[in-house]
Design a protein around this motif. Structure first.
Motif, mmCIF file in Angstrom:
data_model
loop_
_atom_site.group_PDB
_atom_site.id
_atom_site.type_symbol
_atom_site.label_atom_id
_atom_site.label_comp_id
_atom_site.label_asym_id
_atom_site.label_seq_id
_atom_site.Cartn_x
_atom_site.Cartn_y
_atom_site.Cartn_z
ATOM 1 N N ASP A 151 0.745 -1.222 -0.088
ATOM 2 C CA ASP A 151 -0.028 0.070 0.030
ATOM 3 C C ASP A 151 0.731 1.190 0.051
ATOM 4 O O ASP A 151 0.623 2.305 -0.198
ATOM 5 C CB ASP A 151 -0.758 0.118 1.157
ATOM 6 N N VAL A 152 2.127 1.194 0.128
ATOM 7 C CA VAL A 152 3.036 2.314 0.709
ATOM 8 C C VAL A 152 3.053 3.013 -0.807
ATOM 9 O O VAL A 152 2.923 4.399 -0.325
ATOM 10 C CB VAL A 152 4.398 1.991 0.981
ATOM 11 N N PRO A 153 3.361 2.671 -1.708
ATOM 12 C CA PRO A 153 3.359 3.457 -3.051
ATOM 13 C C PRO A 153 2.041 4.366 -3.247
ATOM 14 O O PRO A 153 2.119 5.750 -3.490
ATOM 15 C CB PRO A 153 3.497 2.918 -4.268
ATOM 16 N N GLY A 154 0.890 4.072 -3.181
ATOM 17 C CA GLY A 154 -0.273 4.698 -3.167
ATOM 18 C C GLY A 154 -0.575 5.682 -2.197
ATOM 19 O O GLY A 154 -0.976 6.720 -2.433
ATOM 20 N N VAL A 155 -0.413 4.971 -1.063
ATOM 21 C CA VAL A 155 -0.672 6.118 0.231
ATOM 22 C C VAL A 155 0.449 7.220 0.000
ATOM 23 O O VAL A 155 -0.011 8.497 0.403
ATOM 24 C CB VAL A 155 -0.244 5.321 1.712
ATOM 25 N N THR A 156 1.802 7.012 -0.269
ATOM 26 C CA THR A 156 2.635 8.082 -0.419
ATOM 27 C C THR A 156 2.129 9.105 -1.615
ATOM 28 O O THR A 156 2.122 10.336 -1.339
ATOM 29 C CB THR A 156 3.987 7.625 -1.157
ATOM 30 N N GLN A 157 1.456 8.681 -2.733
ATOM 31 C CA GLN A 157 1.131 9.582 -3.746
ATOM 32 C C GLN A 157 -0.280 10.265 -3.448
ATOM 33 O O GLN A 157 -0.276 11.470 -3.479
ATOM 34 C CB GLN A 157 0.614 8.671 -5.109
ATOM 35 N N VAL A 158 -0.971 9.604 -2.556
ATOM 36 C CA VAL A 158 -2.271 10.300 -1.750
ATOM 37 C C VAL A 158 -1.713 11.472 -1.197
ATOM 38 O O VAL A 158 -2.309 12.563 -1.255
ATOM 39 C CB VAL A 158 -2.969 9.308 -1.351
ATOM 40 N N ARG A 159 -0.738 11.263 -0.250
ATOM 41 C CA ARG A 159 -0.328 12.568 0.698
ATOM 42 C C ARG A 159 0.209 13.550 -0.138
ATOM 43 O O ARG A 159 0.164 14.667 0.349
ATOM 44 C CB ARG A 159 0.617 11.604 1.784
ATOM 45 N N ARG A 160 0.998 13.067 -1.166
ATOM 46 C CA ARG A 160 1.491 14.065 -2.120
ATOM 47 C C ARG A 160 0.495 14.974 -2.524
ATOM 48 O O ARG A 160 0.555 16.342 -2.604
ATOM 49 C CB ARG A 160 2.487 13.702 -3.039
ATOM 50 N N LEU A 161 -0.356 14.530 -3.240
ATOM 51 C CA LEU A 161 -1.517 15.196 -3.706
ATOM 52 C C LEU A 161 -2.202 16.257 -2.707
ATOM 53 O O LEU A 161 -2.486 17.098 -2.803
ATOM 54 C CB LEU A 161 -2.771 14.372 -4.374
ATOM 55 N N LEU A 162 -2.440 15.501 -1.398
ATOM 56 C CA LEU A 162 -3.306 16.525 -0.383
ATOM 57 C C LEU A 162 -2.259 17.536 -0.131
ATOM 58 O O LEU A 162 -2.627 18.776 0.016
ATOM 59 C CB LEU A 162 -3.555 15.541 0.554
ATOM 60 N N ARG A 163 -1.110 17.405 0.066
ATOM 61 C CA ARG A 163 -0.050 18.503 0.612
ATOM 62 C C ARG A 163 0.214 19.435 -0.418
ATOM 63 O O ARG A 163 0.405 20.560 -0.449
ATOM 64 C CB ARG A 163 1.430 17.899 1.012
#
Length: 277
Positions: free
Chosen positions: A43-55
């Motif tokens: 799950d780490v790559p997807g979670v990382t991309q999600v957090r980048r989008l939010l930030r």
């Protein structure tokens, strides 16, 4: 009052991007996001991309809560809603696979403001469906005794008590003579499974029923689920029948809001839709 939009996200940046684009187009003035932690290394790559989008959100003030562990949707929603409603009188909640029609934020915030002090109304939503929408609305919103989990808003006053397990709230309903299958025979089973399966919405339904509370629904849906696929694998089995027809423009904010009373067709329509297949 400023009503924040609260987004719950996990590991699907492609869907979240659509959700955020719609919120930006709708002029949302304040965004609070809860990013769930990964369940495993996959799950780490997807979670990382999600957090980048939010930030990277720059079109309105944004507050991002990056959870260090995975809570799962049910616990994430209940915890996040409780934390936001401790600080704000009202809020609107959106999951990362839901896209709102332009004008939905204005419509829902107007409803939240109008019914803010009316204890009969416990929530508002941007979602309805032809299977459960009464006839003859003529573009007017209506009240349903069953709450909603797809793009919904509520007040601090109405959320109080949502820390109880769903099965306990259901049992309280039964003790008061409330029909626990009023909106479908699947409800008691869902309440029993809420803990093991980390579900939250059935507790919200029974929370309304326990108080005799109402949910305001629009005359036609102002949002749609974007997580469908041809096999329906991103949603529960059989859920594709709840896909909405193409969204129509958002109706104008009513000059006169309806008096809080459940439409008499709501419960029969829900039972027919749920139990009739």
């Amino acid at each position: 009052m400023t009503v924040p939009v609260v987004v719950f996200a996990f590991r699907r940046p492609d869907l979240l991007e659509q959700t955020l684009a719609a919120l930006r187009a709708d002029g949302v003035p304040l965004l609070i996001a809860f990013s769930d932690g990964p369940r495993d290394t996959g799950d780490v790559p997807g979670v990382t991309q999600v957090r980048r989008l939010l930030r990277e959100v720059s079109w309105c003030p944004v507050e991002v809560h990056e959870r260090p562990v995975n809570l799962g949707l049910g616990r994430s929603v209940v915890d996040g809603a409780s934390r936001v409603l401790d600080r704000y009188e009202a809020a609107i909640f959106v999951e990362d696979d839901l896209v709102c029609q332009q004008g939905a934020y204005t419509y829902l915030t107007a409803a939240l403001e109008h019914y803010a002090d009316d204890p009969r109304v416990m929530s508002v939503t941007a979602w309805t469906h032809p299977r459960i929408t009464p006839d003859g609305l003529d573009g007017r919103p209506y009240f349903d005794g069953k709450a909603e989990c797809w793009v919904w808003g509520t007040w601090r006053r109405a959320w109080e008590g949502m820390d109880r397990p769903a099965v306990e709230t259901m049992e309280r309903c039964a003790a008061r003579g409330v029909d626990i299958e009023r909106y479908g025979s699947d409800m008691p089973k869902m309440a029993a499974e809420a803990g093991p399966r980390n579900l939250w919405a059935v507790g919200w339904w029974y929370h309304h029923m326990l108080s005799g509370g109402l949910c305001l629904r629009p005359p036609h849906s102002l949002c749609e689920h974007t997580g469908w696929d041809e096999r329906g694998t991103t949603v529960t089995p059989g859920a594709l029948r709840w896909r909405n027809p193409p969204l129509r423009p958002c109706p104008p904010v009513p000059e006169r809001w309806p008096e809080p009373a459940e439409h008499p067709d709501c419960a029969p329509l829900w039972r027919a839709a749920v139990d009739g297949g």
